[in-house]
Structures are given as structure tokens and as C-alpha cells.
Enzyme design. Structure first.
Site, short mmCIF file in Angstrom:
data_model
loop_
_atom_site.label_atom_id
_atom_site.label_comp_id
_atom_site.label_asym_id
_atom_site.label_seq_id
_atom_site.Cartn_x
_atom_site.Cartn_y
_atom_site.Cartn_z
N GLU A 162 0.80 -1.24 0.00
CA GLU A 162 0.00 0.00 0.00
C GLU A 162 0.84 1.29 0.00
OE1 GLU A 162 -2.85 -0.23 3.19
OE2 GLU A 162 -3.66 -2.13 2.50
N GLU A 269 -5.91 -10.84 -0.91
CA GLU A 269 -6.70 -10.63 0.33
C GLU A 269 -8.21 -10.64 0.01
OE1 GLU A 269 -5.28 -7.31 2.62
OE2 GLU A 269 -3.19 -7.66 2.05
C1 XIL Z 1 -5.36 -6.40 8.77
C2 XIL Z 1 -5.69 -7.63 9.60
O1 XIL Z 1 -6.85 -8.27 9.08
C3 XIL Z 1 -5.87 -7.24 11.06
O2 XIL Z 1 -6.06 -8.43 11.82
C4 XIL Z 1 -4.63 -6.50 11.54
O3 XIL Z 1 -4.78 -6.17 12.85
C5 XIL Z 1 -4.39 -5.27 10.66
O4 XIL Z 1 -4.25 -5.66 9.29
N1 XIL Z 1 -4.76 -4.62 4.01
C6 XIL Z 1 -3.71 -5.38 4.37
C7 XIL Z 1 -3.79 -6.29 5.53
O5 XIL Z 1 -2.70 -5.46 3.63
O6 XIL Z 1 -2.52 -6.49 6.15
C8 XIL Z 1 -4.80 -5.79 6.54
O7 XIL Z 1 -5.00 -6.83 7.49
C9 XIL Z 1 -6.11 -5.48 5.84
C10 XIL Z 1 -5.92 -4.40 4.82
#
Ligand code: XIL
Length: 359
Positions: A162, A269
Site C-alpha cells: 500500500e 486478500e
Molecule cells: C489487517 C488484519 O486483518 C488485522 O487483523 C490487523 O490487525 C491489521 O491488518 N490490508 C492489508 C492487511 O494489507 O494487512 C490488513 O490486514 C487489511 C488491509
């Protein structure tokens, strides 16, 4: 036709997963025996999930579903900097090593997430004072320690996560790495990761490409620039935290564009929101499930359309609706995954099976 093949054909024709989740007026799911072996582990490319060690330890169904369906896993949290870094040059890999151990026991690939992110940076780093060179050394040392620790245990990394905003510009606000080092932090991170583990496949990971061609083009332009500088980069992650309103052509074009330069493509994701207004009293209906099913099918079809050697795979951001980040982390009632809170196949799972069918 062998019974197992016939059963799988029955699933692929879109009956069993739906019956499992909603039951049916035309006979119940118990009329169709579930196949013993056919799961996403047999798919033509890897499917995986974001995993938390605490649920592996405490929830047998969670552990069994992950082992049954996934050939790849990603640490949802425990490989992030706040989980590993206890101070400058102080590391705690215990929780992350539980993920590695689970993967080893279940013959799964581990995708590392994530070495450098503007979020989840520890307090000591935020309070650290030093020159640009000091921050470069700190970043390189952290990556060397972490990628070095997991060398041979992790096949790939989201090296940088990101780095861009939705308008395609570089993320500056809240991004300590940009503020202290400048744009070069990205290539420095990739070079450090490659030096620490020359065998690991190195990814840039981003969200929102399917929503915005501006963002998608900005990610792909950044990839071109890194390739131009001979930065060791092997793949692009599209997080695809998407929703039921997404346009199928736009979603598929984003995946196609990501693969245009020959890099590996990871839908990294995947989850599909249906509670579009974030209503606190939202009810997930049969209509929600059917809309969600289409999006899971489109994402699978998009991966199938890539050349086989570029299909890094699809990772769901979680295992079961019960522990999805939308609910647990963001506190928004929604059922975003293909597996219900009862660990059942939802219609989204059926959509994935349909998407896997050779066209
Ligand atoms: C989130 C996780 O789901 C949480 O459990 C954690 O506390 C914070 O991060 N984009 C990403 C992920 O790349 O790493 C994030 O995951 C969600 C958004």
C-alpha cells in the site's frame, strides 16, 4: 464415470455448495454425498487464507478447514512489524513460527506479509530520531533479519504494501518510510529482501485496482519503473477487498493489466462485502449470497484467464465469516468469505468452483 468424479461434477454444476449453505426445496444436501477428497487444494492454482495462530490453537474447525481447503497461507497479522519488532534490533518470531509450523505439517506454501507497510509500525520506530542514512540502515537491517529468519520457510513476500493512494500518487501522510527516506524506500526494500533471501518471490501488494483504473495504472507504472531500474520484483498483489457492486469487466481488466508485463499475479486478500452501507443491523440474505457468489466466480475466472505460470493464486482474507477482519477488526457486520461462521461452503464457494471450470 467414477463416483468421485461424478460427485465433483455435481458440485461443479453448482448444486452441492448452495444446498449445503441454504438447503433446498428439491431435496436436501444429504441426498448428494460430499466428496471425500475434492477441495480447493486440488484446484489448478493455489488457494489460501489469512491465518491467525490463536484460532489455529483454539478452534479445531478453523484448523481443519484451513488444512482441508488451502495449499497456501498468509499470516493475517503475526508477520507484520508491530508483531515481530520489540525494539531496534529486537525481534520476536514466536507467533509467526507457529504459522510456519502449521504450514510445514500440512504441506502448505507460506506467503510472507508484509515487510514494509505504512501501518502497524511500532512505537519505538515512530520515536526514533536519525538521519536518512540511519533510516535506510534500519530498514535494511529489519528486512535482513526478518526475511533471513524465514529464508527457506517462506516462498514469497509482500515486500512493500500500500505505497499508493487512490488517486495514484505516492502515500506520504502517515508513511514514515517515505517521510524519512523518500520514494527510494521501495526499491531499497526490494533489494534488501532479495539480498536476504535470493530465492523468495518478491511482490508489491496494493488494494483498489479493481475499483479504479487510475490506481491500477499507477501500480503498473510503478512496477514498470522498478523493472526499468532492474529492481528484483516478481509479482503484483491485488488485495481485492471488494464488494458486491463491483463491475465484472473492471475486476477482470485489473487482473489482466497486472499480468500484462509477465509478473506473477496474486489476488492476495480476497473478500466480498455485501453490507454496502455498513449498517449495524445488516442481515446477510440469500440474495446477498448469490451476488457474492458471482464476484467470487469473476475473481476465479480472472485468475484462470492468466497464463498458467503467472497464476500465483487466490488468498481469502480469513478462514470463516466468524473471524473475518471486517467483523473482528472493523466491527462491521458482514459475511465476506466463502466459508460461513459454521465453517460451511457458502454459494461463494460454488462460484469459485464454477470459475475453475475450463471454458
Ligand atoms: C489487517 C488484519 O486483518 C488485522 O487483523 C490487523 O490487525 C491489521 O491488518 N490490508 C492489508 C492487511 O494489507 O494487512 C490488513 O490486514 C487489511 C488491509
Amino acid at each position: 464415470m467414477e463416483i468421485k468424479t461424478a460427485i465433483y461434477a455435481a458440485i461443479l454444476t453448482g448444486s452441492l455448495a448452495f444446498l449445503t449453505y441454504f438447503g433446498s426445496s428439491c431435496g436436501s444436501s444429504k441426498d448428494l454425498p460430499t466428496p471425500e477428497k475434492q477441495t480447493l487444494r486440488e484446484a489448478v492454482f493455489p488457494f489460501g487464507g489469512a491465518i491467525s495462530p490463536e484460532f489455529l490453537k483454539n478452534d479445531t474447525q478453523y484448523r481443519e478447514l484451513a488444512a482441508r481447503e488451502f495449499s497456501s497461507i498468509t499470516a493475517e497479522y503475526v508477520m507484520k512489524m508491530t508483531a515481530i519488532s520489540r525494539g531496534k534490533d529486537v525481534y520476536d518470531f514466536a507467533a509467526a513460527d507457529e504459522i510456519i509450523d502449521f504450514a510445514r505439517k500440512n504441506k502448505m506454501r507460506v506467503h510472507g506479509h508484509t515487510l514494509v507497510w505504512y501501518r502497524e509500525t511500532p512505537e519505538w520506530l515512530k520515536n526514533y530520531t536519525g538521519t536518512r542514512e540511519d533510516f535506510i540502515m534500519l530498514l535494511e537491517k529489519y528486512i535482513k533479519a526478518v526475511a533471513g529468519h524465514f529464508k527457506g520457510k517462506v516462498v514469497s513476500w509482500d515486500v512493500v504494501n500500500e505505497a499508493l493512494l487512490d488517486d495514484g500518487s505516492i502515500r506520504i501522510e502517515e508513511n514514515i518510510w517515505y517521510q524519512k527516506i523518500g520514494l527510494e524506500y521501495i526499491e531499497i526494500a526490494f533489494r534488501a529482501a532479495h539480498k536476504a533471501d535470493p530465492d523468495a518471490l518478491l511482490f508489491y501488494n496494493e488494494y483498489g485496482q479493481e475499483y479504479s483504473k487510475v490506481k491500477s495504472d499507477a501500480v503498473n507504472k510503478l512496477m514498470d519503473e522498478l523493472i526499468e531500474k532492474r529492481v528484483p520484483i516478481h509479482g503484483i498483489g491485488l488485495q481485492m477487498h471488494t464488494n458486491a457492486n463491483i463491475n465484472d469487466l473492471q475486476l477482470k481488466q485489473a487482473v489482466r493489466d497486472a499480468g500484462a508485463k509477465g509478473l506473477k499475479v496474486h489476488i492476495s486478500e480476497l473478500d466480498v462485502q455485501t453490507n454496502m452501507e455498513n449498517n449495524s443491523d445488516y442481515v446477510f440474505t440469500e440474495e446477498s449470497a448469490l451476488k457474492q457468489k458471482e464476484v467470487y466466480r469473476w475473481a476465479t475466472e480472472a485468475m484462470m484467464e492468466l497464463p498458467a505460470n503467472q497464476r500465483f493464486g487466490i488468498t481469502f482474507w480469513g478462514v470463516t465469516d466468524q473471524y473475518s477482519w471486517r467483523w473482528l477488526y472493523e466491527g462491521i457486520p458482514d459475511k465476506v468469505l466463502p466459508f460461513s461462521e459454521k465453517y460451511e461452503h457458502k454459494p461463494g464457494y460454488e462460484g469459485i468452483l464454477e470459475g475453475l471450470k475450463e471454458k
